[in-house]
Motif scaffolding. Structure first.
Motif, PDB file in Angstrom:
ATOM      1  N   UNK A   1       7.986   7.748   1.194  1.00 35.95           N
ATOM      2  CA  UNK A   1       7.114   6.782   0.535  1.00 35.95           C
ATOM      3  C   UNK A   1       6.027   6.285   1.484  1.00 35.95           C
ATOM      4  N   UNK A   2       4.847   5.983   0.934  1.00 37.68           N
ATOM      5  CA  UNK A   2       3.847   5.285   1.747  1.00 37.68           C
ATOM      6  C   UNK A   2       4.386   3.890   2.103  1.00 37.68           C
ATOM      7  N   UNK A   3       3.988   3.338   3.242  1.00 39.27           N
ATOM      8  CA  UNK A   3       4.509   2.027   3.664  1.00 39.27           C
ATOM      9  C   UNK A   3       4.373   0.936   2.600  1.00 39.27           C
ATOM     10  N   UNK A  16       4.447   1.235  -0.661  1.00 44.96           N
ATOM     11  CA  UNK A  16       5.440   1.427  -1.716  1.00 44.96           C
ATOM     12  C   UNK A  16       6.834   1.030  -1.244  1.00 44.96           C
ATOM     13  N   UNK A  17       7.136   1.306   0.020  1.00 43.77           N
ATOM     14  CA  UNK A  17       8.422   0.887   0.570  1.00 43.77           C
ATOM     15  C   UNK A  17       8.498  -0.637   0.578  1.00 43.77           C
ATOM     16  N   UNK A  18       7.411  -1.294   0.917  1.00 41.02           N
ATOM     17  CA  UNK A  18       7.383  -2.757   0.897  1.00 41.02           C
ATOM     18  C   UNK A  18       7.625  -3.295  -0.503  1.00 41.02           C
ATOM     19  N   UNK A  19       7.037  -2.656  -1.502  1.00 46.07           N
ATOM     20  CA  UNK A  19       7.252  -3.065  -2.895  1.00 46.07           C
ATOM     21  C   UNK A  19       8.713  -2.891  -3.300  1.00 46.07           C
ATOM     22  N   UNK A  20       9.311  -1.792  -2.894  1.00 41.23           N
ATOM     23  CA  UNK A  20      10.722  -1.559  -3.203  1.00 41.23           C
ATOM     24  C   UNK A  20      11.583  -2.674  -2.632  1.00 41.23           C
ATOM     25  N   UNK A  37      15.581   4.498   5.205  1.00 41.67           N
ATOM     26  CA  UNK A  37      15.121   4.460   6.593  1.00 41.67           C
ATOM     27  C   UNK A  37      13.787   3.717   6.612  1.00 41.67           C
ATOM     28  N   UNK A  38      13.804   2.464   7.048  1.00 41.79           N
ATOM     29  CA  UNK A  38      12.596   1.646   7.035  1.00 41.79           C
ATOM     30  C   UNK A  38      11.587   2.072   8.096  1.00 41.79           C
ATOM     31  N   UNK A  39      12.052   2.617   9.193  1.00 38.26           N
ATOM     32  CA  UNK A  39      11.133   3.032  10.249  1.00 38.26           C
ATOM     33  C   UNK A  39      10.263   4.206   9.801  1.00 38.26           C
ATOM     34  N   UNK A  40      10.846   5.144   9.044  1.00 41.05           N
ATOM     35  CA  UNK A  40      10.121   6.341   8.618  1.00 41.05           C
ATOM     36  C   UNK A  40       9.764   6.338   7.140  1.00 41.05           C
ATOM     37  N   UNK A  41      10.045   5.229   6.449  1.00 44.40           N
ATOM     38  CA  UNK A  41       9.741   5.103   5.016  1.00 44.40           C
ATOM     39  C   UNK A  41      10.316   6.267   4.216  1.00 44.40           C
ATOM     40  N   UNK A  42      11.576   6.569   4.489  1.00 44.92           N
ATOM     41  CA  UNK A  42      12.249   7.691   3.858  1.00 44.92           C
ATOM     42  C   UNK A  42      13.511   7.214   3.164  1.00 44.92           C
ATOM     43  N   UNK A  43      13.783   7.784   1.992  1.00 45.79           N
ATOM     44  CA  UNK A  43      15.016   7.507   1.259  1.00 45.79           C
ATOM     45  C   UNK A  43      15.773   8.823   1.123  1.00 45.79           C
ATOM     46  N   UNK A  44      17.019   8.824   1.569  1.00 49.27           N
ATOM     47  CA  UNK A  44      17.931   9.954   1.378  1.00 49.27           C
ATOM     48  C   UNK A  44      18.908   9.520   0.299  1.00 49.27           C
ATOM     49  N   UNK A  45      19.054  10.325  -0.724  1.00 55.22           N
ATOM     50  CA  UNK A  45      19.902   9.924  -1.853  1.00 55.22           C
ATOM     51  C   UNK A  45      20.680  11.127  -2.353  1.00 55.22           C
TER      52      UNK A  45
END
Length: 111
Positions: free
Chosen positions: A12-14, A16-20, A98-106
């Motif tokens: 995700x772009x930073x 969008x991660x903030x919105x989540x 992962x907040x540092x890399x704006x990544x979600x593993x699911x």
């Protein structure tokens, strides 16, 4: 649902991660880091379903973020290294944000 295993990686772009994070959608998620026994348990479950190298991309050493490990069968419940051995969970979901890399593993599995 049928038997199977699904694995997703979202970048995700930073903003969008903030919105989540602002949507308070993380009420069932727990702060990282993961307990080492839970890491072993997750890897055992994943290895039982697939040998794909793609799944091995999860970095279990992430320190800044959140994780979820839940039984999605009946009864639905959070799983941890303390109760996962006592609770049958043929259907489960596991995720890491992962907040540092704006990544979600699911990932999900259904047996």
């Amino acid at each position: 649902m049928g038997d199977g295993f699904c694995f997703y990686i979202y970048q995700l772009p930073p903003q969008e991660m903030s919105l989540l994070l602002q949507e308070k959608s993380l009420n069932r998620w727990r702060p990282l880091p993961l307990d080492s026994s839970l890491t072993v348990l997750i890897n055992e479950r994943v290895d039982a379903f697939t040998s794909s190298s793609m799944v091995k991309k999860i970095d279990f050493n992430i320190q800044n973020g959140y994780y979820i490990f839940r039984n999605t069968g009946n009864p639905q419940a959070s799983l941890s290294s303390g109760n996962s051995m006592d609770t049958p969970y043929p259907n489960a979901v596991f995720g890491i944000i992962d907040l540092q890399n704006n990544t979600i593993y699911y990932e999900t599995w259904d047996m």
